[in-house]
Design a protein around this motif. Structure first.
Motif, mmCIF file in Angstrom:
data_model
loop_
_atom_site.group_PDB
_atom_site.id
_atom_site.type_symbol
_atom_site.label_atom_id
_atom_site.label_comp_id
_atom_site.label_asym_id
_atom_site.label_seq_id
_atom_site.Cartn_x
_atom_site.Cartn_y
_atom_site.Cartn_z
ATOM 1 N N GLY A 10 0.790 -1.214 0.000
ATOM 2 C CA GLY A 10 0.000 0.000 0.000
ATOM 3 C C GLY A 10 0.822 1.263 0.000
ATOM 4 N N THR A 11 2.148 1.137 0.146
ATOM 5 C CA THR A 11 3.032 2.304 0.125
ATOM 6 C C THR A 11 3.928 2.284 -1.108
ATOM 7 N N VAL A 12 4.629 1.182 -1.317
ATOM 8 C CA VAL A 12 5.495 1.029 -2.490
ATOM 9 C C VAL A 12 4.772 0.273 -3.605
ATOM 10 N N VAL A 13 4.011 -0.741 -3.237
ATOM 11 C CA VAL A 13 3.273 -1.529 -4.233
ATOM 12 C C VAL A 13 1.790 -1.586 -3.866
ATOM 13 N N ASP A 14 0.968 -1.693 -4.895
ATOM 14 C CA ASP A 14 -0.484 -1.665 -4.729
ATOM 15 C C ASP A 14 -1.001 -3.075 -4.464
ATOM 16 N N THR A 15 -0.841 -3.508 -3.212
ATOM 17 C CA THR A 15 -1.256 -4.864 -2.846
ATOM 18 C C THR A 15 -2.428 -4.882 -1.869
ATOM 19 N N GLU A 16 -2.940 -3.729 -1.500
ATOM 20 C CA GLU A 16 -4.016 -3.708 -0.509
ATOM 21 C C GLU A 16 -5.262 -4.448 -1.006
ATOM 22 N N GLY A 17 -5.566 -4.295 -2.291
ATOM 23 C CA GLY A 17 -6.707 -5.018 -2.844
ATOM 24 C C GLY A 17 -6.477 -6.522 -2.836
ATOM 25 N N LEU A 18 -5.239 -6.938 -3.073
ATOM 26 C CA LEU A 18 -4.901 -8.362 -3.044
ATOM 27 C C LEU A 18 -5.024 -8.906 -1.625
ATOM 28 N N TRP A 19 -4.601 -8.094 -0.661
ATOM 29 C CA TRP A 19 -4.687 -8.490 0.743
ATOM 30 C C TRP A 19 -6.146 -8.654 1.171
ATOM 31 N N TRP A 20 -6.979 -7.695 0.785
ATOM 32 C CA TRP A 20 -8.401 -7.769 1.126
ATOM 33 C C TRP A 20 -9.042 -8.999 0.494
ATOM 34 N N ALA A 21 -8.707 -9.264 -0.773
ATOM 35 C CA ALA A 21 -9.277 -10.425 -1.458
ATOM 36 C C ALA A 21 -8.846 -11.724 -0.778
ATOM 37 N N ALA A 22 -7.599 -11.787 -0.335
ATOM 38 C CA ALA A 22 -7.107 -12.987 0.346
ATOM 39 C C ALA A 22 -7.838 -13.201 1.667
ATOM 40 N N CYS A 23 -7.991 -12.138 2.438
ATOM 41 C CA CYS A 23 -8.704 -12.248 3.719
ATOM 42 C C CYS A 23 -10.173 -12.600 3.497
ATOM 43 N N PHE A 24 -10.775 -12.014 2.471
ATOM 44 C CA PHE A 24 -12.183 -12.298 2.172
ATOM 45 C C PHE A 24 -12.365 -13.776 1.829
ATOM 46 N N GLU A 25 -11.427 -14.303 1.032
ATOM 47 C CA GLU A 25 -11.498 -15.716 0.644
ATOM 48 C C GLU A 25 -11.402 -16.626 1.857
ATOM 49 N N VAL A 26 -10.466 -16.324 2.751
ATOM 50 C CA VAL A 26 -10.281 -17.164 3.930
ATOM 51 C C VAL A 26 -11.498 -17.060 4.853
ATOM 52 N N ALA A 27 -12.036 -15.861 5.009
ATOM 53 C CA ALA A 27 -13.221 -15.688 5.855
ATOM 54 C C ALA A 27 -14.389 -16.520 5.333
ATOM 55 N N LEU A 28 -14.574 -16.526 4.018
ATOM 56 C CA LEU A 28 -15.647 -17.336 3.438
ATOM 57 C C LEU A 28 -15.413 -18.819 3.711
ATOM 58 N N HIS A 29 -14.154 -19.236 3.613
ATOM 59 C CA HIS A 29 -13.814 -20.640 3.881
ATOM 60 C C HIS A 29 -14.145 -20.999 5.333
ATOM 61 N N LEU A 30 -14.017 -20.004 6.215
ATOM 62 C CA LEU A 30 -14.301 -20.233 7.635
ATOM 63 C C LEU A 30 -15.781 -20.060 7.963
ATOM 64 N N GLY A 31 -16.568 -19.713 6.945
ATOM 65 C CA GLY A 31 -18.010 -19.640 7.142
ATOM 66 C C GLY A 31 -18.567 -18.284 7.474
ATOM 67 N N SER A 32 -17.792 -17.217 7.241
ATOM 68 C CA SER A 32 -18.290 -15.868 7.495
ATOM 69 C C SER A 32 -17.913 -14.964 6.328
ATOM 70 N N ALA A 33 -18.651 -13.870 6.172
ATOM 71 C CA ALA A 33 -18.369 -12.907 5.101
ATOM 72 C C ALA A 33 -17.912 -11.592 5.718
ATOM 73 N N LEU A 34 -16.847 -11.039 5.188
ATOM 74 C CA LEU A 34 -16.353 -9.769 5.693
ATOM 75 C C LEU A 34 -17.236 -8.626 5.212
#
Length: 214
Positions: A10-34
């Motif tokens: 989020g400072t040098v490289v634009d990875t914040e969207g990738l981070w959010w998508a990764a967390c969202f995917e894992v949350a869904l796998h755990l049975g909840s939606a962010l």
């Protein structure tokens, strides 16, 4: 000026969207939606702290170590597919190199992620890089920045840290560095400079921030 210390995601490289998508995917796998409010909470968190947040939301979640592994895998897959350097980052790094001012990458991401990003932006642009495993505590504790300045042999009061999240700002300030907040929608803490992008950061500004602390 002793050194300029850069956060990575989020400072040098634009990875914040990738981070959010990764967390969202894992949350869904755990049975909840962010929710949208979770995005603000997760911004700048270490994988350990993000795992704790997802576990609190889930019913009967696996262990924290298992959730950390899931997040790391989901994030790594996305970073390996390619990252974009944020505006102004490379010109600023090249200007620091030309002026003989050390630059360091200080990230809350694991070494595996940091090394993938360094392949894209050029590891030669940094005198060193600090990843999540390489300090006793992660951001918002001051340890990552204190580790960086110790290895560089400089005083934190002679350094400027560039961050994009409240977690990172807290870490850099606790270490004693001057801080620039690049982007972000949060209120700016007293004593922290704010710029919209790294295109607004140049050597005179960095030197001014250090000199004002004398």
């Amino acid at each position: 000026m002793g050194a300029v210390l850069f956060d990575m995601d989020g400072t040098v490289v634009d990875t914040e969207g990738l981070w959010w998508a990764a967390c969202f995917e894992v949350a869904l796998h755990l049975g909840s939606a962010l929710a949208a409010s979770d995005q603000h909470i997760l911004l700048g968190l270490s994988i350990e702290d993000a795992a704790e947040h997802l576990i609190r939301m889930a019913d009967g979640a696996p262990t924290r170590r298992e959730v950390e592994t899931m997040i790391t895998k989901a994030f790594t897959v996305r970073v390996e597919a390619g990252v974009t350097t944020l505006p102004g980052a490379l010109p600023l790094l090249d200007a620091l190199d030309a002026a003989g001012i050390p630059a360091a990458l200080v990230s809350a991401s694991p070494r595996r992620i940091v090394d993938i990003v360094l392949e894209t932006i050029g590891a030669h642009r940094f005198q060193l890089s600090i990843a999540a495993e390489e300090s006793a505590r992660n951001k918002p504790a001051p340890d990552p920045y204190l580790t960086a300045v110790r290895k560089l042999g400089v005083d934190p009061e002679d350094c400027v840290a560039i961050e994009d999240s409240p977690t990172g700002v807290a870490s850099a300030r606790a270490a004693g560095c001057a801080v620039i907040l690049a982007g972000g929608a949060d209120a700016v803490p007293a004593g922290v400079a704010r710029v919209s992008t790294l295109e607004s950061v140049d050597l005179p500004l960095l030197r001014l921030l250090v000199s004002r602390r004398d």
